[in-house]
Design an enzyme around this catalytic site. Structure first.
Site, short mmCIF file in Angstrom:
data_model
loop_
_atom_site.label_atom_id
_atom_site.label_comp_id
_atom_site.label_asym_id
_atom_site.label_seq_id
_atom_site.Cartn_x
_atom_site.Cartn_y
_atom_site.Cartn_z
CE LYS A 1 36.24 16.44 -11.18
NZ LYS A 1 36.22 16.95 -9.80
NE ARG B 1 32.83 18.97 -3.08
CZ ARG B 1 33.45 19.21 -4.24
NH1 ARG B 1 33.02 20.22 -5.01
NH2 ARG B 1 34.47 18.51 -4.64
CE1 TYR C 1 11.98 27.63 -32.77
CE2 TYR C 1 13.98 27.09 -31.54
CZ TYR C 1 12.93 26.70 -32.36
OH TYR C 1 12.82 25.40 -32.76
CG MET D 1 18.06 20.53 -28.68
SD MET D 1 16.77 19.29 -28.59
CE MET D 1 15.81 19.84 -27.20
#
Ligand SMILES: *Cc1c(COP(=O)(O)O)cnc(C)c1O
Length: 423
Positions: free
Chosen positions: A44, A169, A299, A347
């Site tokens: 999956k 679930r 950053y 990113m």
């Protein structure tokens, strides 16, 4: 200016190498371990980020005949890639046929393509079962309009009933079990479905909880038997309990993480299990800078060099699946040595501090892999950032090209040199 010619063989900038030899070897080991239970290879989420089609082809070579795809999209992709469907009502006629097991569906799924492609369906409600029955009739009618409504045996739906034994679930709660089984037995009698399996999924909260779930599954089988249902197989465990709890393996074990060499138990490495990590994530140094003591990098200047040092830019970031949390404690390997990620992961890139060691643009950096180049395994990486290896691997983004290694050779186009430098 003349027309720009794109470089045809620029060195790759970032990539995930998928070692199909390691995958096949893991599968062989796991099949031996779980025998006589059958191994379903769970592919999956595009094979936990490794690439389901390539994996399934490799698994087929070593005799795996069951694949877990979760959804129909992944299953249809495999059928389209040539994985042959089981033939006949019992699905066993063709030794090369591949069973594709799907169990998560859209609310509006009509199952017609699933029925015609003979996907094994994990069914969690009466409504879903009725949709499958309607699909069988519709597809049968379309393929032989003169049959007078009789179901074509080649279109019998392959159904596994899903029992909720505690995870809450999907799956049917015990209270809804009888009506579902009663209807399923009717549909078996009419040749519309075959009960290929009954199954559940464990919460893995504790051994006792898992034992309770197994008891509930056994009770569900017994009640179904009294209602006239016969199941071809029972399946319950995934990687963790499939490894640790032989008595719960039943007839089939659905394994994902183990097959990828991702350890599933705290403190136990893939190597301890005789398994090899299949994915190696790498990038090449894009820039090198010498900076003075006290200089802030990336950053927010969350890191300032404590002394004069060299920083190297690694062109992979959180858009590629490298978590911002990796700033705190993850090291990557370069020239056989580990260096810490410093400052914010952005990113598209992050920095490492290599001190006074030599480093050049184009040097290969291994983020995680088998450990053979000094790098962390995905399990160690996941521990440091507080998650599990499955999340790390399946989160590696589509911007990272996958290169496939098989029998030592690089199967990818251009032998791994096909990626243009796109920083
Ligand atoms: C994902 C999944 C598996 C495989 O789990 P692993 O722990 O990766 O082996 C098995 N069964 C079901 C129902 C799943 O959703």
């Amino acid at each position: 200016m003349s027309a720009r010619t794109l470089p045809s063989a620029a060195p790759w900038l970032r990539r995930a190498t998928i070692d199909l030899d390691a995958y096949r070897s893991n599968l062989g080991r796991l099949r031996e371990l779980v025998a006589p239970a059958e191994l379903m290879a769970v592919v999956k989420a595009d094979g936990y980020g490794h690439g389901a089609t390539h994996l399934a082809a490799a698994a087929l070579e070593v005799g795996v005949r069951w694949f877990g795809t979760l959804d129909l999209r992944n299953a249809h992709e495999l059928r389209a890639a040539g994985f042959r469907p089981p033939a006949g009502p019992d699905g066993t006629a063709d030794p090369d046929a591949v069973a594709l097991f799907a169990w998560q569906f859209s609310f509006t799924e009509t199952f017609e393509r699933a029925v015609s492609e003979r996907i094994d369906l994990g069914i969690s409600s009466l409504a879903q079962l009725e949709s499958v029955a309607r699909a069988v009739e519709a597809v049968s009618q379309a393929s032989s309009p003169d049959s007078g409504g009789a179901v074509d045996p080649a279109l019998t739906a392959l159904v596994h009933l899903n029992v909720d034994t505690g995870l809450h679930r999907d799956g049917v709660l015990p209270a809804d079990w009888e009506p579902l089984v009663t209807r399923a037995v009717e549909l078996v009698g009419a040749g519309v479905i075959r009960l290929r399996g009954i199954y559940s999924h464990l919460a893995e909260a504790s051994d006792d909880d898992d034992t309770d779930s197994a008891v509930l599954l056994t009770e569900a089988v017994e009640r179904a038997n009294t209602l006239g249902a016969r199941f071809d197989r029972r399946h319950l465990t995934a990687s963790s309990a499939g490894m640790e709890r032989p008595e719960l393996r039943l007839d089939m074990v659905r394994m994902g993480s183990n097959t990828y060499g991702i350890p599933v138990t705290d403190g136990v490495s893939a190597a301890d299990r005789g398994l090899t990590p299949v994915m190696t994530l790498s990038a090449r140094v894009a820039r090198v800078k010498r900076i003075a003591a006290g200089t802030g990098v990336s950053y927010d200047y969350t890191y300032r060099a404590p002394h004069e040092t060299t920083v190297a830019l690694v062109p992979v970031g959180y858009a590629d699946g490298v978590s911002r949390r990796a700033q705190h404690g993850v090291s990557v390997a370069l020239r056989g040595k580990r260096y810490p990620i410093v400052g914010r992961v952005a990113m598209d890139q992050f920095l490492i501090d290599v001190g006074d060691d030599p480093v050049e643009v184009g040097d290969e950096v291994t983020l995680f892999g088998t450990g053979s180049r000094g790098e962390m395994t995905v399990g160690e990486w996941a521990d440091v950032i507080g998650t599990i290896g499955e999340e790390v691997c399946s989160g590696i983004g589509s911007r990272v090209p996958r290169a496939y290694l098989s029998e030592g050779a690089d199967l990818s186009e251009g032998a791994g040199l096909s990626e243009s430098a796109d920083l």
